[in-house]
Write a protein that holds these residues in place. Structure first.
Motif, mmCIF file in Angstrom:
data_model
loop_
_atom_site.group_PDB
_atom_site.id
_atom_site.type_symbol
_atom_site.label_atom_id
_atom_site.label_comp_id
_atom_site.label_asym_id
_atom_site.label_seq_id
_atom_site.Cartn_x
_atom_site.Cartn_y
_atom_site.Cartn_z
ATOM 1 N N LEU A 244 0.645 -1.116 0.011
ATOM 2 C CA LEU A 244 -0.065 -0.166 -0.187
ATOM 3 C C LEU A 244 0.826 1.284 -0.077
ATOM 4 C CD1 LEU A 244 -2.781 1.152 -0.078
ATOM 5 C CD2 LEU A 244 -2.865 1.231 2.597
ATOM 6 N N PRO A 245 1.708 1.387 0.838
ATOM 7 C CA PRO A 245 2.555 2.529 0.694
ATOM 8 C C PRO A 245 3.458 2.694 -0.444
ATOM 9 C CG PRO A 245 2.981 1.477 2.822
ATOM 10 C CD PRO A 245 2.060 0.557 1.789
ATOM 11 N N VAL A 246 4.112 1.679 -1.063
ATOM 12 C CA VAL A 246 4.669 1.675 -2.390
ATOM 13 C C VAL A 246 3.899 2.278 -3.543
ATOM 14 C CG1 VAL A 246 5.994 0.293 -4.018
ATOM 15 C CG2 VAL A 246 6.561 0.227 -1.650
ATOM 16 N N LEU A 247 2.479 1.525 -3.473
ATOM 17 C CA LEU A 247 1.568 1.927 -4.701
ATOM 18 C C LEU A 247 1.228 3.358 -4.432
ATOM 19 C CD1 LEU A 247 -0.604 -1.321 -4.943
ATOM 20 C CD2 LEU A 247 1.292 -0.476 -6.617
ATOM 21 N N SER A 248 0.893 3.696 -3.160
ATOM 22 C CA SER A 248 0.392 5.036 -2.949
ATOM 23 C C SER A 248 1.483 6.134 -3.369
ATOM 24 C CB SER A 248 -0.043 5.349 -1.414
ATOM 25 O OG SER A 248 -0.896 4.398 -1.133
ATOM 26 N N PHE A 249 2.666 6.004 -3.017
ATOM 27 C CA PHE A 249 3.478 6.990 -3.352
ATOM 28 C C PHE A 249 3.997 6.843 -5.000
ATOM 29 C CE2 PHE A 249 4.289 7.325 1.029
ATOM 30 C CZ PHE A 249 4.346 8.631 1.345
ATOM 31 N N ALA A 250 3.879 5.780 -5.381
ATOM 32 C CA ALA A 250 4.210 5.659 -6.862
ATOM 33 C C ALA A 250 2.952 6.462 -7.615
ATOM 34 C CB ALA A 250 4.182 4.020 -7.370
ATOM 35 N N ALA A 251 1.867 6.354 -7.122
ATOM 36 C CA ALA A 251 0.739 7.072 -7.652
ATOM 37 C C ALA A 251 0.978 8.549 -7.555
ATOM 38 C CB ALA A 251 -0.742 6.563 -7.173
ATOM 39 N N ALA A 252 1.491 8.983 -6.455
ATOM 40 C CA ALA A 252 1.683 10.472 -5.964
ATOM 41 C C ALA A 252 2.626 10.958 -6.991
ATOM 42 C CB ALA A 252 2.063 10.491 -4.495
ATOM 43 N N LEU A 253 3.672 10.076 -7.265
ATOM 44 C CA LEU A 253 4.899 10.660 -8.249
ATOM 45 C C LEU A 253 4.841 10.192 -9.432
ATOM 46 C CD1 LEU A 253 7.652 9.875 -5.402
ATOM 47 C CD2 LEU A 253 6.660 11.987 -5.608
ATOM 48 N N ASN A 254 3.805 9.799 -10.001
ATOM 49 C CA ASN A 254 3.748 9.251 -11.632
ATOM 50 C C ASN A 254 3.415 10.335 -12.499
ATOM 51 O OD1 ASN A 254 0.969 10.090 -11.321
ATOM 52 N ND2 ASN A 254 0.251 8.182 -11.494
ATOM 53 N N GLY A 255 3.385 11.858 -12.175
ATOM 54 C CA GLY A 255 3.389 13.072 -12.871
ATOM 55 C C GLY A 255 2.041 13.080 -13.522
ATOM 56 N N GLN A 256 0.919 12.367 -13.129
ATOM 57 C CA GLN A 256 -0.283 12.907 -13.518
ATOM 58 C C GLN A 256 -1.091 13.582 -12.607
ATOM 59 O OE1 GLN A 256 -2.873 9.185 -15.257
ATOM 60 N NE2 GLN A 256 -0.979 7.903 -14.871
ATOM 61 N N ALA A 257 -2.105 14.497 -13.213
ATOM 62 C CA ALA A 257 -3.132 15.121 -12.378
ATOM 63 C C ALA A 257 -4.013 14.270 -11.664
ATOM 64 C CB ALA A 257 -3.808 16.142 -13.173
ATOM 65 N N TRP A 258 -4.457 14.598 -10.391
ATOM 66 C CA TRP A 258 -5.240 13.953 -9.590
ATOM 67 C C TRP A 258 -6.707 14.104 -10.014
ATOM 68 C CZ3 TRP A 258 -2.569 17.940 -8.405
ATOM 69 C CH2 TRP A 258 -3.287 19.152 -8.113
ATOM 70 N N THR A 259 -6.932 15.213 -10.909
ATOM 71 C CA THR A 259 -8.367 15.404 -11.258
ATOM 72 C C THR A 259 -8.205 15.562 -12.951
ATOM 73 O OG1 THR A 259 -10.301 16.667 -11.149
ATOM 74 C CG2 THR A 259 -8.185 17.839 -10.601
ATOM 75 N N GLY A 260 -9.224 16.087 -13.474
ATOM 76 C CA GLY A 260 -9.276 16.539 -14.769
ATOM 77 C C GLY A 260 -8.383 17.508 -15.339
ATOM 78 N N ILE A 261 -7.613 17.542 -16.445
ATOM 79 C CA ILE A 261 -7.194 18.684 -17.155
ATOM 80 C C ILE A 261 -7.716 19.047 -18.268
ATOM 81 C CG2 ILE A 261 -5.083 19.469 -18.542
ATOM 82 C CD1 ILE A 261 -3.496 17.319 -17.020
ATOM 83 N N VAL A 262 -8.256 20.416 -18.328
ATOM 84 C CA VAL A 262 -8.920 21.393 -19.300
ATOM 85 C C VAL A 262 -8.283 22.461 -19.715
ATOM 86 C CG1 VAL A 262 -11.342 20.647 -18.098
ATOM 87 C CG2 VAL A 262 -9.858 22.671 -17.231
ATOM 88 N N ARG A 263 -8.731 22.617 -21.136
ATOM 89 C CA ARG A 263 -8.194 23.807 -21.893
ATOM 90 C C ARG A 263 -9.381 24.805 -21.880
ATOM 91 N NH1 ARG A 263 -4.017 24.944 -24.644
ATOM 92 N NH2 ARG A 263 -2.996 22.998 -24.542
ATOM 93 N N CYS A 264 -9.081 25.881 -21.256
ATOM 94 C CA CYS A 264 -9.931 27.059 -21.249
ATOM 95 C C CYS A 264 -9.605 28.248 -21.683
ATOM 96 C CB CYS A 264 -10.289 27.215 -19.668
ATOM 97 S SG CYS A 264 -10.471 25.778 -18.865
ATOM 98 N N GLU A 265 -10.268 29.166 -21.961
ATOM 99 C CA GLU A 265 -9.948 30.555 -22.228
ATOM 100 C C GLU A 265 -9.994 31.356 -20.881
ATOM 101 O OE1 GLU A 265 -9.538 31.774 -25.551
ATOM 102 O OE2 GLU A 265 -10.135 29.354 -25.933
ATOM 103 N N VAL A 266 -8.490 31.701 -20.645
ATOM 104 C CA VAL A 266 -8.472 32.576 -19.584
ATOM 105 C C VAL A 266 -8.254 34.080 -19.841
ATOM 106 C CG1 VAL A 266 -6.460 32.787 -17.733
ATOM 107 C CG2 VAL A 266 -7.284 30.550 -18.477
#
Length: 277
Positions: free
Chosen positions: A203-225
Motif C-alpha cells: 500500500l505505501p509503495v503503490l500510494s507514493f508511486a501514484a503520487a509521483l507518476n506525474g499525472q494530475a489527480w483530477t481532470g485537465i481542461v483547456r480554457c479561455e483565460v
C-alpha cells in the motif's frame, strides 16, 4: 505452563493490535495525510505552487486529491479496498462483533459479516475498473477476513470483554467443536503475513508511486483565460467549478486562474514520473 502462557500472551498481543487497528490503522492514516500532499507538491512543483493549489481547492475539497488518485489507479484502489476491509473487520472482531460459537443463526450472522464488506468492495471496484478487478478485490478481501474468523473460532485470538461471564453470555467464547482442516489453519497463518505485506509494503509503495507518476489527480481542461485585456487558451488542472467556469491551476502561467469555455483533455500527464526524472 510456559507454552500456555506464551500462547495467551501472543493472543493478547494480537487482540490488542486488532483493537487499535494494527499496522493497517497507522499506515492508512499516514497515507491519508502524506500522500495527497506529496501528489500535489510533485505535480505542480512544490513550494508556493502547492500552497496556492491547496488554498484554491478550499479545505472541503482536499479529500478530492486522494479520491482522484484512487479512481485513476486500479491496483491502488484494489489494495486499499482490501486493507480497509480487513482492518475494519479485525477491529470489530476484537470488540466481539463476530460470533464464534452457536447454531445456524450465529453461523448465518458470521457468514454475513464476513461476506458483505468484500462484496461491496468488489462492486465498487468493478464499477470503476471492470469485472475482473472487482472479482479479484472481493476474493482477496474475503480470504483475509476468513483468516480472522478462523483464528477467533480456534482460540488463537479472543474478543475483548470485561469479564469471562460477559463473553460466555454473548456467545463470543472459543468454539471447541470447530476443527478446521490443516490446510485452512495454514491459510489462516499465511493470512497474517499477507496482511503485513499488503499493509506495510504494497500500500505505501503503490500510494507514493501514484503520487509521483506525474499525472494530475483530477481532470485537465483547456480554457479561455482572460488576464486584463488579453485572452489566452491555457491548460488548467481543475480544482473547482464556479458558475459556468473553472477555477484551476494554470499549467502555462503557474498560477490559479479562472477559465471559461473549457474543454476536457484526454491525457492527465503534467510532467515526467519521478523515477524518470
Amino acid at each position: 505452563m510456559a507454552e500456555t502462557s506464551y500462547g495467551e500472551d501472543a493472543a493478547a498481543d494480537a487482540r490488542s493490535a486488532d483493537r487499535k487497528g494494527g499496522p493497517g490503522h497507522t499506515v492508512l492514516l499516514a497515507v491519508a495525510f502524506a500522500v495527497p500532499v506529496t501528489k500535489v507538491a510533485y505535480t505542480v512543483g512544490g513550494g508556493d505552487a502547492a500552497r496556492d493549489v491547496f488554498i484554491g481547492m478550499e479545505p472541503a475539497n482536499w479529500p478530492d486529491v486522494l479520491i482522484g488518485m484512487v479512481l485513476t489507479d486500479a491496483l491502488l484502489a484494489s489494495v486499499l479496498a482490501v486493507v480497509v476491509s480487513r482492518v475494519v473487520f479485525a477491529l470489530f472482531a476484537a470488540r466481539g462483533a463476530v460470533p464464534v460459537k452457536g447454531g445456524f443463526l450465529r453461523a448465518l450472522q458470521r457468514a454475513a459479516l464476513t461476506v458483505v464488506s468484500p462484496a461491496s468492495m468488489a462492486v465498487v471496484v468493478a464499477c470503476f475498473f471492470g469485472l475482473w478487478w472487482g472479482l479479484g478485490t472481493g476474493l482477496a478481501a474475503y480470504a483475509l477476513r476468513k483468516g480472522v474468523v478462523v483464528e477467533y473460532r480456534t482460540g488463537r485470538r479472543h474478543p475483548h470483554h470485561r469479564s469471562g461471564r460477559g463473553r460466555e453470555a454473548s456467545g463470543f467464547h472459543d468454539d471447541d467443536s470447530y476443527r478446521p482442516s490443516p490446510l485452512l489453519r495454514r491459510a489462516a497463518a499465511l493470512e497474517q503475513w499477507a496482511v503485513l505485506g499488503l499493509t506495510v509494503l504494497a500500500l505505501p509503495v503503490l500510494s507514493f508511486a501514484a503520487a509521483l507518476n506525474g499525472q494530475a489527480w483530477t481532470g485537465i481542461v483547456r480554457c479561455e483565460v482572460t488576464t486584463g485585456v488579453r485572452t489566452e487558451s491555457n491548460r488548467l488542472i481543475e480544482l473547482s467549478r464556479k458558475g459556468n467556469g473553472v477555477v484551476g491551476w494554470n499549467l502555462d502561467t503557474r498560477e490559479i486562474s479562472n477559465g471559461a469555455g473549457c474543454v476536457s483533455e484526454e491525457s492527465l500527464y503534467v510532467r515526467e514520473p519521478w523515477w524518470r526524472g
